[in-house]
Motif scaffolding. Structure first.
Motif, PDB file in Angstrom:
ATOM      1  N   HIS A 174       4.758   5.022   1.029  1.00  0.00           N
ATOM      2  CA  HIS A 174       5.538   3.513   1.277  1.00  0.00           C
ATOM      3  C   HIS A 174       6.204   3.567   2.656  1.00  0.00           C
ATOM      4  CE1 HIS A 174       5.074   3.693  -3.073  1.00  0.00           C
ATOM      5  NE2 HIS A 174       4.824   2.400  -2.842  1.00  0.00           N
ATOM      6  N   HIS A 184      10.989  -2.370   0.280  1.00  0.00           N
ATOM      7  CA  HIS A 184      10.594  -0.818   0.688  1.00  0.00           C
ATOM      8  C   HIS A 184      11.190  -0.550   1.925  1.00  0.00           C
ATOM      9  CE1 HIS A 184       8.364   0.915  -2.499  1.00  0.00           C
ATOM     10  NE2 HIS A 184       8.140  -0.334  -2.929  1.00  0.00           N
ATOM     11  N   PHE A 213       5.765   9.397  -2.505  1.00  0.00           N
ATOM     12  CA  PHE A 213       6.426   8.250  -2.790  1.00  0.00           C
ATOM     13  C   PHE A 213       7.161   7.627  -1.387  1.00  0.00           C
ATOM     14  CE2 PHE A 213      10.002   5.607  -3.833  1.00  0.00           C
ATOM     15  CZ  PHE A 213       9.406   4.311  -4.573  1.00  0.00           C
ATOM     16  N   HIS A 248      -0.408   4.682  -7.199  1.00  0.00           N
ATOM     17  CA  HIS A 248       0.393   4.568  -8.210  1.00  0.00           C
ATOM     18  C   HIS A 248      -0.437   5.294  -9.665  1.00  0.00           C
ATOM     19  CE1 HIS A 248       4.107   3.123  -6.784  1.00  0.00           C
ATOM     20  NE2 HIS A 248       3.364   2.510  -5.886  1.00  0.00           N
ATOM     21  N   PHE A 272       1.535  -3.334  -9.483  1.00  0.00           N
ATOM     22  CA  PHE A 272       1.220  -2.780  -8.175  1.00  0.00           C
ATOM     23  C   PHE A 272      -0.008  -3.541  -7.631  1.00  0.00           C
ATOM     24  CE2 PHE A 272       3.375   1.052 -10.346  1.00  0.00           C
ATOM     25  CZ  PHE A 272       4.629   0.834  -9.404  1.00  0.00           C
ATOM     26  N   HIS A 291      14.144   1.941  -7.644  1.00  0.00           N
ATOM     27  CA  HIS A 291      12.969   1.312  -7.203  1.00  0.00           C
ATOM     28  C   HIS A 291      12.304   0.750  -8.297  1.00  0.00           C
ATOM     29  CE1 HIS A 291       8.455   1.499  -6.813  1.00  0.00           C
ATOM     30  NE2 HIS A 291       8.769   0.686  -5.733  1.00  0.00           N
ATOM     31  N   HIS A 330      -2.932   0.670  -2.696  1.00  0.00           N
ATOM     32  CA  HIS A 330      -1.629   0.585  -3.352  1.00  0.00           C
ATOM     33  C   HIS A 330      -1.435   1.046  -4.866  1.00  0.00           C
ATOM     34  CE1 HIS A 330       2.454  -1.278  -4.386  1.00  0.00           C
ATOM     35  NE2 HIS A 330       2.606  -0.020  -4.053  1.00  0.00           N
TER      36      HIS A 330
HETATM   37 CU1  CUO Z   1       4.377   1.264  -4.378  1.00  0.00          CU
HETATM   38 CU2  CUO Z   1       7.326  -0.160  -4.861  1.00  0.00          CU
HETATM   39  O1  CUO Z   1       6.375   1.596  -5.082  1.00  0.00           O
HETATM   40  O2  CUO Z   1       5.472  -0.551  -4.992  1.00  0.00           O
END
Ligand code: CUO
Length: 681
Positions: free
Chosen positions: A253, A413, A249, A227, A400, A373, A223
């Motif tokens: 998710h 999410h 994205f 990012h 993250f 978000h 994760h």
């Molecule tokens: Cu990966 Cu909300 O975008 O955590």
């Protein structure tokens, strides 16, 4: 563009000599003159014990002699980026060391990106490493680590360098405070230690049944790395465009969310419910996690109502942002900041929608659509201390690395995912013609081997969690965790090509939970939205029958374990390194390829769709290349996404008449069961 590099320096496995910085005088782009093993060694040393001064003699020498602005010809921008950072340093504006860092803190992010900008403007590795050494001593450690990780990922200069797993660089963000305390004690008493890390909470909390998923260090690495591969702050002026970033994205998710639901179903829990700004946040969370500097992560009790967060956003702002986005979906267009309309009623609409929802700098109108978000992460992270009364540091949702530990992550999410679904459901269903692949019959899909999961033990290194002092040797410190794994298996498919000529085919494999938590078979529409992408690859199909075997370890959604930090150190020191399969850390850990399933078997629909590869593929010879291993969720680094179809095709859109799906000859489905072996621990 990063290419997989196999580097095996033959020079008998002795330690590399130190690199001679003084005699180096080439400022050529790409810097082929510095061996990759040497670069790896530099990066290892820069990231070892980041809260201490550099321990490596070679790099220490640089720290004493390098002046960033002394020779501006080493930068592609004439030293503009570095000048900016030097000025901030001289004005004493930079965040102190030994302080927490959060990417969601605007000023802290700005500082980290100033350094990233310096790295990206370096003409050669020497400039890169000199600046890294210099700024490591001057900047906040969290900012430094973030800038270095993202620069190694995105800069051509670091091609072939493998980043150590973050859980062994900044272990505080991957383990709990109990383990950290034990590690400190062990170091103080000079006693080696191995500490078993339990998942957060107790059996009184049903959410704990699935904590193994949100707290898995490999899943967290996937994760956080995603990012870093696709940062919301990315500007194309850094060197290239991140293809379909908004859509990725959504997709990465979406897959995390529905995969979490599959774990819940494996544990007799309902799928996660979506978050609602005006309803209580059902689950609280006590993170049991501590910062290296900055105290404990804040906790949040059960059933609290959202409060405005001072200096961040009001709850009503969030509702307004959401309704503007829902309006765009209902209208079928996004309003750009110059007033023009961007049509989203097509395959590419989802990409734009992802950009505005996250929101990233690719958003065509951040003023109007805001950053639903990113702000939601901060809102959730601060609900324990929304007005800053207790001076609490950021919550787990504001990193993250740690976000998926909090059950509210999945609520958030799911909420985003439902907005994306609203858009997907507004598009016309695929017609039979759009789904068919003339002459192709998918006869069967199945599995060779057993679909069986189990928990295994795994250890990671905690030495970087604790402090060091000159003359005091490190002791072995390890954290022991349980992780989900599965036995190897292969997908096997039989496909008939009734055409006269060979054809290129795209094979997509999905695994979809069949029953809800009450044992009722899902309606087709709910079922298809819960399908987990298992693989996507290309094959030439010869005329007649084709038997295809695809190993679970080859999946396009997964990556192998990132090598231990110590492995990278040993390899770089010996100069005898082959990390070709570890070029990327973005991707579901391969051992988590399968959802847990149940002791007596849990039913899933295994779906194979075969479509026209000559239409779908964006790259030449797609059947030869694996595009960096985990292209389904992580794209191909620096290249266009390998598949022209929307992510999730063909189950991304509504299908009012399921008979269309069932009767297309190039699709086939089979019910399989996943077993969980409880006897292994
Ligand atoms: Cu990966 Cu909300 O975008 O955590």
């Amino acid at each position: 563009m990063k290419i997989l590099i196999l580097f095996a320096l033959v020079a008998a496995a002795t330690a590399l000599p130190s690199f001679d910085f003084d005699s180096y005088d080439g400022y050529q782009a790409g810097d082929p003159s510095v061996p990759v093993a040497q670069k790896q060694k530099h990066v290892n040393n820069l990231l070892w014990k980041i809260y201490d001064h550099l321990h490596d003699g070679e790099l220490k020498t640089i720290a004493g002699s390098f002046t960033p602005e002394a020779d501006k010809s080493i930068y592609t921008d004439g030293g503009e980026a570095v000048h900016h950072l030097v000025q901030e340093l001289n004005d004493h504006r930079l965040l102190e060391q030994h302080h927490w860092f959060s990417l969601f803190n605007e000023r802290q992010r700005e500082e980290a990106l100033m350094l990233f900008d310096v790295f990206m403007h370096c003409k050669n590795w020497i400039c890169f490493v000199n600046n890294a050494v210099y700024w490591r001593e001057k900047m906040n450690e969290g900012e430094f680590v973030y800038a270095l990780y993202t620069a190694v990922i995105h800069s051509d200069l670091a091609e072939g360098v493998v980043l150590p797993p973050l859980y062994e660089v900044t272990p505080h963000l991957f383990t709990n405070s109990e383990i950290i305390q034990k590690a400190y004690t062990a170091k103080m008493t000079h006693t080696p230690g191995k500490f078993h890390m339990e998942f957060t909470g107790t059996k009184k909390n049903k959410e704990q049944r699935v904590a193994y998923f949100g707290e898995d260090i490999g899943m967290n690495t996937h994760h956080v790395t995603w990012h870093m591969d696709y940062p919301f702050w990315w500007k194309d002026s850094y060197g290239y465009h991140l293809d379909r970033k908004g859509e990725l994205f959504f997709w990465v998710h979406h897959q995390l969310t529905i995969r979490f639901d599959a774990e819940r179903l494996s544990n007799w829990l309902d799928p996660v419910d979506e978050l609602h700004w005006e309803n209580p946040i059902e689950e609280g969370f006590a993170p049991h996690t501590i910062y290296k500097y900055g105290g404990e992560f804040p906790a949040r009790p059960d059933h609290i109502h959202f409060e405005d967060v001072d200096g961040v956003a009001r709850v009503r702002d969030m509702i307004i942002m959401e309704s503007r986005i829902r309006d765009a979906i209902a209208h079928g267009y996004i309003e750009a900041d110059d007033g023009s309309h961007i049509d989203i009623m097509n395959d590419r609409g989802i990409d734009k929608l992802g950009d505005i929802i996250e929101s990233s700098l690719y958003s065509p109108n951040r003023q109007y659509y805001g950053a639903l978000h990113n702000l939601a992460h901060i809102m959730l992270g601060r609900q324990g201390d929304p007005h800053g009364k207790y001076d609490m540091p950021p919550g787990v949702m504001e990193h993250f690395e740690t976000a998926t530990r909090d059950p509210s992550f999945f609520r958030l999410h799911k909420y985003m995912d439902n907005i994306f679904k609203e858009h997907k459901d507004s598009l016309p269903p695929y017609t039979r013609e759009e789904l068919e692949f003339p002459g192709i019959n998918a006869e069967s899909i199945g599995v060779e081997g057993e679909l069986k999961t189990f928990f295994e033990g795994y250890e990671f290194d905690l030495r970087n969690a604790v402090d060091s002092a000159e003359g005091i040797e490190d002791v072995e410190l390890k954290s022991h965790v349980h992780r989900l794994n599965h036995h190897d298996f292969s997908f096997v498919a039989d496909i008939t090509n009734n055409n006269r000529n060979p054809v290129l085919a795209t094979l997509r494999i999905y695994l979809c939970p069949r029953r809800d938590s009450n044992g009722v078979i899902f309606e087709f529409d709910d079922g298809r939205w819960g399908c987990i992408e298992m693989d996507k690859f290309w094959r030439k199909l010869k005329p007649g029958s084709n038997h295809i075997v695809r190993k679970s370890s080859d999946s396009s959604v997964t990556v192998p374990d990132v090598p231990h930090f110590q492995t990278l150190i040993d390899a770089a020191n010996s100069g005898n390194v082959d990390f070709s399969e570890h070029s990327r850390a973005c991707g579901i850990p391969n051992r988590m390829f399968l959802p847990k399933g149940k002791k007596d078997g849990m039913e899933f629909a295994l779906v194979l769709t075969v479509t026209d590869g000559s239409h779908d593929a964006t790259h030449d010879n797609p059947e030869d290349g694996e595009h960096g291993g985990s292209h389904s969720l992580c794209g191909a680094h620096g290249e266009s996404y390998p598949d022209k179809r929307p992510m999730g095709y063909p189950i991304d859109r509504q299908m009012p008449d399921r008979r269309v799906f069932e009767s297309v000859p190039n699709f086939v489905m089979q019910i399989v069961k996943i077993y969980h072996d409880e006897s292994v621990h």
